[in-house]
Design an enzyme around this catalytic site. Sequence first.
Site, short mmCIF file in Angstrom:
data_model
loop_
_atom_site.label_atom_id
_atom_site.label_comp_id
_atom_site.label_asym_id
_atom_site.label_seq_id
_atom_site.Cartn_x
_atom_site.Cartn_y
_atom_site.Cartn_z
N GLN A 204 13.54 63.33 5.67
CA GLN A 204 13.00 63.73 4.37
C GLN A 204 14.15 64.13 3.44
O GLN A 204 14.55 65.29 3.35
CB GLN A 204 12.00 64.88 4.54
CG GLN A 204 11.27 65.30 3.27
CD GLN A 204 10.20 64.30 2.84
OE1 GLN A 204 10.18 63.16 3.30
NE2 GLN A 204 9.31 64.72 1.96
N HIS A 241 10.05 62.91 8.01
CA HIS A 241 10.10 61.45 7.91
C HIS A 241 9.83 61.15 6.44
O HIS A 241 8.78 61.55 5.91
CB HIS A 241 9.05 60.81 8.82
CG HIS A 241 9.19 59.33 8.95
ND1 HIS A 241 8.41 58.57 9.79
CD2 HIS A 241 10.05 58.45 8.35
CE1 HIS A 241 8.75 57.30 9.70
NE2 HIS A 241 9.75 57.20 8.83
N LEU A 242 10.75 60.47 5.78
CA LEU A 242 10.72 60.34 4.33
C LEU A 242 9.36 59.86 3.82
O LEU A 242 8.86 58.81 4.24
CB LEU A 242 11.82 59.37 3.88
CG LEU A 242 11.92 59.16 2.35
CD1 LEU A 242 12.16 60.47 1.63
CD2 LEU A 242 13.05 58.17 2.04
N HIS A 243 8.78 60.63 2.89
CA HIS A 243 7.49 60.27 2.31
C HIS A 243 7.29 60.99 0.98
O HIS A 243 7.83 62.07 0.75
CB HIS A 243 6.34 60.60 3.26
CG HIS A 243 6.17 62.07 3.52
ND1 HIS A 243 7.03 62.79 4.33
CD2 HIS A 243 5.23 62.97 3.09
CE1 HIS A 243 6.64 64.05 4.38
NE2 HIS A 243 5.55 64.19 3.63
N PHE A 244 6.53 60.36 0.13
CA PHE A 244 6.03 60.95 -1.11
C PHE A 244 4.51 61.05 -0.99
O PHE A 244 3.90 60.36 -0.16
CB PHE A 244 6.39 60.08 -2.32
CG PHE A 244 7.87 59.94 -2.57
CD1 PHE A 244 8.51 60.71 -3.52
CD2 PHE A 244 8.63 59.02 -1.85
CE1 PHE A 244 9.87 60.59 -3.75
CE2 PHE A 244 9.99 58.88 -2.06
CZ PHE A 244 10.61 59.67 -3.02
#
Length: 440
Positions: A204, A241-244
């Site tokens: 993230q 964990h990368l998220h928008f």
Amino acid sequence: MLTIRRVATVVSNYQEDGTSEKVIRGEAKGCGRNCLGRCCLPASRLPLYAFKKDGGLPVVETITCAEHPPMSFLLSMLLGQWEDRKDRGLFRYDVTTCETKIIPGKYGFIAQLNEGRLLKKRPTEFRVDQVLQPFDENKFNFTKVGQDEVLFAFEQSYDLHSRYFPSVPVTSVSSSPNVVAINVSPIEYGHVLLIPRILDHLPQRIDHESLLLALRLAEEVADPFFRVGYNSLGAFATINHLHFQAYYSAATFPAEKAPTEPIVITRTPGGLQERGITVSKLLGYPVRSLELEGGDSMQELCNVVVSSCICLQNNNIPFNLLISDCGKRVFLFPQCYAEKQAFGEVSPELLNTQVNPAVWEISGHMVLKRWVDYDNASEAYAWRLLVEVSLSEQRFQEVKDYILEALGVQEEMGLKYDEAISESPATETRYILHDCPVEQ
């Protein structure tokens, strides 16, 4: 090491203990679970929305400020797919039945009673003093999500036109596709997750490619009621964990209505002024924050926002990000609530509400989990909560200076914006106008 105890928000039905081996309905592939991991996703097919390259044809015709834009194909498709998952019973509760009201007062904070988010699980420890942490594949991440929760892949088209394909092989799209999936604990109608390059196991943290993707989603949806948000670690992101996140809400957020004051900065060749970018402070808002807007292209605005975020990340400053007005405005909220909570500096009254002030709450959408809090919701309560989120005036000034230094500019102290403009007659004054201001 600073930690706080909280219950993690459940964003996927495959997140909870004991569900990792759940078999997903449909033809089994790879490990037999039809997940989003390398074992299953490359052999799968997904719907694909291919967005036009930057500079492509407009999504909607030019409209007047008094009109609301017609619903774009992407928004119609996204909401239709979201409704389909709702009909299939994939959500933990029906958010469309949650009571919502505008709190009387100057700011018009939005209060929602969302008892479905009041989880009775045992709290776990979350580290809040490290914005950048390495990806840990042993913890829950979005590759463990089932494909039934995915709405579509979101990739750039090869030309200046946007296209939609109902079903394409994932391998023909990307070796690590961007996916849009439902949030099974939604805050609002159409609440989704944008997960960039899902198989790359990105932690993230903001980078140029991922932020531009989020801006393009807001642009392609082409509706000012659809916002995209981001929470850093330490600012109430619980999944590294990368998220928008994004959702549709037909009300103007208080942060969007707050008055702003442009920061007067040094004029340099090729600098922010020449590129038409304005950096402003929000005035009279409980959370000290910045608004960035303008630019000759979305790439220009993206570059400035990314540089600002990387500066905060590298200086270990937790923050939240709101993408507004179809990608034309970005609000940057540095915050310290979790740090105060870890030091025992937040009142029990606020902690008992179990409200975690992330991007939506800071923007003015208060998600309350108990009837008593909703019934007693007031502007004074919202203000008390958000004041605890905000940096002090001195600390905010330091952080603002960090950001301006990262952008290669300095603030001109003692000079008002109008005076700075009048002293530069050779430079065209650029006023940032919004195509679709939303009035309540």
